[in-house]
Design an enzyme around this catalytic site. Structure first.
Site, PDB file in Angstrom:
ATOM      1  N   THR A 124       0.844  -1.171  -0.022  1.00  0.00           N
ATOM      2  CA  THR A 124      -0.175  -0.064  -0.069  1.00  0.00           C
ATOM      3  C   THR A 124       0.998   1.273  -0.049  1.00  0.00           C
ATOM      4  O   THR A 124       1.725   1.359   0.832  1.00  0.00           O
ATOM      5  CB  THR A 124      -0.989   0.089   1.326  1.00  0.00           C
ATOM      6  N   ILE A 125       0.620   2.371  -1.003  1.00  0.00           N
ATOM      7  CA  ILE A 125       1.396   3.535  -0.990  1.00  0.00           C
ATOM      8  C   ILE A 125       1.238   4.013   0.469  1.00  0.00           C
ATOM      9  O   ILE A 125       2.230   5.085   0.775  1.00  0.00           O
ATOM     10  CB  ILE A 125       1.085   4.303  -2.120  1.00  0.00           C
ATOM     11  N   ASP A 126       0.396   3.827   1.109  1.00  0.00           N
ATOM     12  CA  ASP A 126      -0.011   4.444   2.585  1.00  0.00           C
ATOM     13  C   ASP A 126       0.988   4.287   3.576  1.00  0.00           C
ATOM     14  O   ASP A 126       0.888   4.851   4.598  1.00  0.00           O
ATOM     15  CB  ASP A 126      -1.584   4.385   2.850  1.00  0.00           C
ATOM     16  N   ARG A 161       2.849  33.133  -4.173  1.00  0.00           N
ATOM     17  CA  ARG A 161       1.590  32.503  -4.016  1.00  0.00           C
ATOM     18  C   ARG A 161       2.040  31.597  -2.705  1.00  0.00           C
ATOM     19  O   ARG A 161       3.029  30.958  -2.561  1.00  0.00           O
ATOM     20  CB  ARG A 161       1.007  31.808  -5.141  1.00  0.00           C
ATOM     21  N   GLU A 221      -4.814  13.752   2.509  1.00  0.00           N
ATOM     22  CA  GLU A 221      -6.178  13.785   2.162  1.00  0.00           C
ATOM     23  C   GLU A 221      -7.064  13.599   3.223  1.00  0.00           C
ATOM     24  O   GLU A 221      -8.191  13.893   3.330  1.00  0.00           O
ATOM     25  CB  GLU A 221      -6.596  12.749   0.821  1.00  0.00           C
ATOM     26  N   ARG A 266      -3.698  28.793  -4.149  1.00  0.00           N
ATOM     27  CA  ARG A 266      -3.884  27.820  -5.031  1.00  0.00           C
ATOM     28  C   ARG A 266      -3.713  26.395  -4.613  1.00  0.00           C
ATOM     29  O   ARG A 266      -3.111  26.071  -3.800  1.00  0.00           O
ATOM     30  CB  ARG A 266      -3.125  27.999  -6.337  1.00  0.00           C
ATOM     31  N   GLN A 274       0.658   9.792  -7.849  1.00  0.00           N
ATOM     32  CA  GLN A 274       1.545   9.148  -6.648  1.00  0.00           C
ATOM     33  C   GLN A 274       1.565   7.622  -6.897  1.00  0.00           C
ATOM     34  O   GLN A 274       2.646   7.318  -6.380  1.00  0.00           O
ATOM     35  CB  GLN A 274       0.957   9.505  -5.217  1.00  0.00           C
TER      36      GLN A 274
HETATM   37  O1  F6P Z   1      -4.603   2.502  -2.023  1.00  0.00           O
HETATM   38  C1  F6P Z   1      -4.204   3.466  -0.989  1.00  0.00           C
HETATM   39  C2  F6P Z   1      -4.997   4.805  -1.977  1.00  0.00           C
HETATM   40  O2  F6P Z   1      -4.283   5.023  -2.845  1.00  0.00           O
HETATM   41  C3  F6P Z   1      -5.332   5.659  -0.825  1.00  0.00           C
HETATM   42  O3  F6P Z   1      -4.193   6.610  -0.451  1.00  0.00           O
HETATM   43  C4  F6P Z   1      -6.442   6.597  -1.622  1.00  0.00           C
HETATM   44  O4  F6P Z   1      -7.252   7.170  -0.484  1.00  0.00           O
HETATM   45  C5  F6P Z   1      -7.170   5.510  -2.098  1.00  0.00           C
HETATM   46  O5  F6P Z   1      -6.295   4.600  -2.470  1.00  0.00           O
HETATM   47  C6  F6P Z   1      -7.790   6.024  -3.736  1.00  0.00           C
HETATM   48  O6  F6P Z   1      -8.533   5.003  -4.092  1.00  0.00           O
HETATM   49  P1  F6P Z   1      -9.035   4.694  -5.326  1.00  0.00           P
HETATM   50  O7  F6P Z   1      -7.753   4.647  -6.304  1.00  0.00           O
HETATM   51  O8  F6P Z   1     -10.039   3.747  -5.200  1.00  0.00           O
HETATM   52  O9  F6P Z   1      -9.675   6.051  -5.742  1.00  0.00           O
END
Ligand code: F6P
Length: 343
Positions: A124-126, A161, A221, A266, A274
């Site tokens: 998981t990138i998270d 900015r 996010e 902005r 990512q």
């Molecule tokens: O897999 C993790 C993730 O990239 C989160 O960082 C992000 O909130 C979510 O997936 C986005 O999911 P999807 O690609 O289904 O919009």
């Protein structure tokens, strides 16, 4: 032996390196590998096909997953568990390698308790799975986000900015923190530490008073304001694992910052950039090491385990422990990053 391999959840750079390693190691041991298409959906629907050395040649350098992926949850489908267990038997699989994050591995853990012979690889990138230092995809995502944050300095500086950059990370701010630190963000906001918009405005005004006419704010996010408002979402619709699609924090923050500081502000959303494209060397090597270790676990009959990186060593941990809780940012690292933020 017939080993099935699947990838579930969001794609991540480095998945193909792991798939290739599973095929190379298994073939080396005289075993067969079957590709399960689109995560748990492929096992539910019996969509599997053979994988050969030819099919995985050079894929370690490619992003995404050649198996396809989905957020399908068998436990949300009618008789889902039964169907998965039946198809596993029908195809004659001896073991399954499930590659995924908290959702995919949560399902793997439940099925393991029902007797499915499964081992797992963290992805998981998270980077929010516990019991491992790194998940496949995280390092590449940090590099991409850091490069973007660094690049945005020239635009922010030229226009005098404030730029607010929205970074992925639902429950954990690992990408935002590391990319913000590496890319020179002046303020870093993560889900683990609630923010105060008035405080942010004060810091930005002080920066301006000190002759620094531009600023970069990196916001995860999933970052939340102190008043405890709801998370910002793109849609209220939930996926099969109960997650809403997050998004919008940069736009809202930009508006609030502009209102309070009078500075043109902005929003930039990095989004799927990512996790798109080729993995960096770290994720290629990590995916390869995890793939080999997963087949090793299968050969030793150590099911219900997840491969993990601790320091520089590849170990294995019980899946139950790995999915038991999320790994969020350590306060110590957050405080360290704070030292280098706006003053
Ligand atoms: O897999 C993790 C993730 O990239 C989160 O960082 C992000 O909130 C979510 O997936 C986005 O999911 P999807 O690609 O289904 O919009």
């Amino acid at each position: 032996m017939k080993i099935g391999v699947l990838t579930g959840g969001g794609d991540a750079p480095g998945l193909n390196a792991a798939i290739r390693a599973v095929v190379v190691k298994a073939t080396n041991c005289g075993d067969e590998v079957l590709a399960i298409k689109d995560g748990w959906a492929g096992l539910l629907e019996g969509r599997l096909e053979p994988l050969s050395l030819n099919l995985v040649e050079d894929i370690e350098m490619e992003g995404g997953t050649i198996l396809g992926t989905s957020r399908t949850n068998p436990y949300k489908e009618e008789k889902g568990e039964e169907k998965v267990l039946d198809n596993f038997k029908k195809v004659g699989l001896s073991a399954l390698v499930a590659i995924g994050g908290e959702d995919t591995l949560g399902v793997a853990n439940k099925l393991s308790k029902k007797g499915l012979k499964v081992v797992s690889i963290p992805k998981t990138i998270d980077n929010d799975l516990s019991e491992t230092d790194y998940c496949i995809g995280f390092h590449t995502a940090v590099s991409r986000a850091a490069e973007a944050i660094e690049g945005l300095h020239t635009t922010a500086r030229s226009h005098h900015r404030v730029l607010v950059v929205e970074v992925m990370g639902r429950h954990a701010g690992w990408i935002t923190l590391e990319a913000g630190l590496a890319g020179g963000a002046h303020i870093i906001l993560i889900p683990e530490v609630e923010f105060d918009i008035e405080e942010i405005a004060e810091v930005l005004k002080k920066r301006e008073d000190n002759g620094k006419l531009y600023s970069i704010v990196a916001a995860a996010e999933g970052a939340k304001p102190k008043e405890g408002k709801e998370l910002l979402t793109q849609t209220e619709e939930k996926d099969a694992f109960g997650h809403v699609r997050l998004g919008g924090i940069a736009r809202v923050l930009a508006k609030e910052i502009e209102k309070r500081t009078g500075k043109e502000t902005r929003a930039t959303v990095l989004g799927h950039i990512q996790r798109a494209g080729a993995p960096n060397s770290f994720d290629r090597v990590l995916g390869t090491r995890y793939g080999v270790a997963a087949v090793q676990l299968v050969k030793e009959g150590k099911f219900g385990q997840m491969v993990s990186l601790k320091g520089t060593s590849i170990l294995s941990v019980p899946l139950e422990k790995a999915v038991g809780r999320l790994r969020t940012v350590d306060r110590e690292l957050y405080d360290l990053a704070k030292l280098f933020q706006a003053h």
